[in-house]
Motif scaffolding. Structure first.
Motif, short mmCIF file in Angstrom:
data_model
loop_
_atom_site.label_atom_id
_atom_site.label_comp_id
_atom_site.label_asym_id
_atom_site.label_seq_id
_atom_site.Cartn_x
_atom_site.Cartn_y
_atom_site.Cartn_z
N GLU A 152 -4.05 0.49 2.64
CA GLU A 152 -3.48 1.44 1.69
C GLU A 152 -1.97 1.29 1.59
O GLU A 152 -1.39 1.37 0.50
N PHE A 153 -1.30 1.07 2.74
CA PHE A 153 0.15 0.83 2.70
C PHE A 153 0.46 -0.34 1.77
O PHE A 153 1.33 -0.27 0.91
N VAL A 154 -0.26 -1.43 2.00
CA VAL A 154 -0.03 -2.65 1.24
C VAL A 154 -0.29 -2.42 -0.24
O VAL A 154 0.52 -2.80 -1.10
N GLN A 155 -1.40 -1.79 -0.56
CA GLN A 155 -1.75 -1.56 -1.96
C GLN A 155 -0.67 -0.76 -2.69
O GLN A 155 -0.23 -1.14 -3.78
N GLU A 156 -0.22 0.33 -2.08
CA GLU A 156 0.71 1.21 -2.77
C GLU A 156 2.13 0.66 -2.80
O GLU A 156 2.83 0.80 -3.81
N LEU A 157 2.57 0.03 -1.73
CA LEU A 157 3.92 -0.53 -1.73
C LEU A 157 3.99 -1.78 -2.60
O LEU A 157 5.01 -2.05 -3.23
N ASN A 158 2.89 -2.51 -2.68
CA ASN A 158 2.85 -3.67 -3.59
C ASN A 158 2.89 -3.26 -5.05
O ASN A 158 3.35 -4.03 -5.89
N ARG A 159 2.40 -2.09 -5.37
CA ARG A 159 2.53 -1.60 -6.74
C ARG A 159 4.00 -1.45 -7.12
O ARG A 159 4.37 -1.62 -8.29
N LEU A 160 4.83 -1.11 -6.16
CA LEU A 160 6.26 -0.90 -6.40
C LEU A 160 7.04 -2.20 -6.30
O LEU A 160 8.06 -2.37 -6.96
N ASP A 161 6.60 -3.10 -5.43
CA ASP A 161 7.26 -4.40 -5.24
C ASP A 161 6.18 -5.40 -4.83
O ASP A 161 5.78 -5.45 -3.67
N ASN A 162 5.71 -6.18 -5.80
CA ASN A 162 4.59 -7.08 -5.50
C ASN A 162 4.98 -8.28 -4.65
O ASN A 162 4.13 -9.08 -4.28
N SER A 163 6.26 -8.41 -4.33
CA SER A 163 6.69 -9.48 -3.43
C SER A 163 6.70 -9.04 -1.97
O SER A 163 6.89 -9.87 -1.07
N LEU A 164 6.47 -7.75 -1.74
CA LEU A 164 6.53 -7.22 -0.37
C LEU A 164 5.18 -7.41 0.32
O LEU A 164 4.19 -6.77 -0.04
N THR A 165 5.13 -8.28 1.29
CA THR A 165 3.88 -8.55 2.01
C THR A 165 4.01 -8.35 3.52
O THR A 165 3.01 -8.26 4.21
#
Length: 337
Positions: free
Chosen positions: A207-220
């Protein structure tokens, strides 16, 4: 007035939903289901509601509860909701699922929970502060407790595209483990103790990944380690956010204030928040400190895991879906100390 029902009402989340809905001037609680406790008074289990609620647990089918309700909260274990939700959905009832079953895209859910999803459908993720489209929906997936505090802690920096990596360290009260006793929640094992668990593999990371990637898709580069602490309620999350460039306090504060200016349940504080500041409330308190030497921002968030982390957030979603004021039935200060 609208009629509300709760499927799976015997646990902490169900009890908290009823406690909060009793203070909502636009809601009647008309149904509370439990197969095991059917026929017993709700207040025999949730004794804190005695004198406020005259309702018995029932073993109702989804069709029966849907026919009686305008809003249905589904508070059952993950893997169970996907068999119930399809029978509830139509244009006449609003459904809020508090399980994990619809928070993730199907492939991500099946990987995180190691099971086949029997009802693959998309749902809006019910973190109102990031998903205003909640107001237009009839079906919402209520977020997990850990991801609520963690995502809100990092979202302004993710939106600005300044994060190179983030490490979330969360401390949760024992109620996060649910109402049924376990070795972790057994008093002699938990009192005066702190236990880390699932150090690198907790399912909420998805869930962290899904939601933060919505804001910055380069953040992995997102890491998470949870702990259980000898507290009943609350989650305190410390996010170590490493940035691509040096940032100062004023610049960081502006990002947080701009993002949460019109979000009534997020309070940006001077200094570090505490669990006592949010206990029993729907607030998420956030504070931060900038470590310029290491290009690091330490962000701390505090929520009540049973309120903003579960039942309160579900009611916040209901308010948006039904056209009520977002704060209705939820605008109260924390129970401090």
């Amino acid at each position: 007035m609208i009629n509300a029902g709760i499927i799976g009402a015997s646990g902490y989340t169900g009890g908290e939903l009823m406690r909060l809905l009793l203070n909502h001037s636009e809601v009647n609680i008309v149904a509370a289901t439990s197969r095991k406790l059917a026929g017993e008074a709700v207040t025999d289990t949730h004794r804190h509601l005695k004198g406020f609620l005259d309702l018995g647990f029932q073993n109702l089918t989804p069709e029966e509860i849907k026919s009686a309700c305008d809003v249905v909260f589904v508070a059952v274990p993950h893997g169970t909701a996907m068999d119930i939700v399809p029978e509830l959905l139509d244009d006449d009832v609003k459904v809020i699922d508090l399980s994990a079953d619809y928070r993730l895209k199907t492939a991500a859910f099946e990987e995180a929970y190691a099971m086949e999803h029997r009802d693959p459908r998309d749902a809006v993720y019910g973190l109102v502060e990031l998903h205003p489209e909640v107001a237009e929906q009839n079906f919402i997936a209520n977020p997990g407790c850990y991801p609520t505090g963690a995502t809100l802690a990092a979202a302004p920096l993710a939106k600005a595209g300044v994060i190179s990596s983030v490490i979330f360290d969360s401390k949760s009260g024992i109620t996060g483990a649910g109402i049924n006793p376990s070795p972790v929640s057994h008093y002699p094992n938990m009192a005066e103790n702190v236990q880390a668990y699932k150090l690198t593999t907790h399912r909420h990371v998805a869930e962290f990944v899904q939601e933060l990637n919505r804001l910055d898709n380069s953040l992995t580069n997102i890491s998470f380690t949870p702990h259980v602490v000898p507290s009943i309620r609350g989650i305190l999350t410390t996010a170590h956010v490493f940035t691509k460039e040096k940032m100062d306090v004023d610049g960081v504060r502006k990002l947080y204030e701009d993002m949460y200016r019109d979000k009534p349940f997020v309070r940006v504080l001077d200094g570090s928040p505490s669990l006592g500041g949010v206990r029993g409330s729907n607030f998420c308190d956030i504070g931060f400190e900038v470590d310029e030497r290491n290009n690091r921002i330490v962000v701390v968030s505090a929520i009540d895991n049973l309120v903003k982390g579960a039942s309160g957030q579900a009611i916040q979603n209901m308010n948006m879906m039904c056209g009520f004021d977002e704060t209705k039935g939820l605008w109260s200060a924390a129970a401090a100390p």
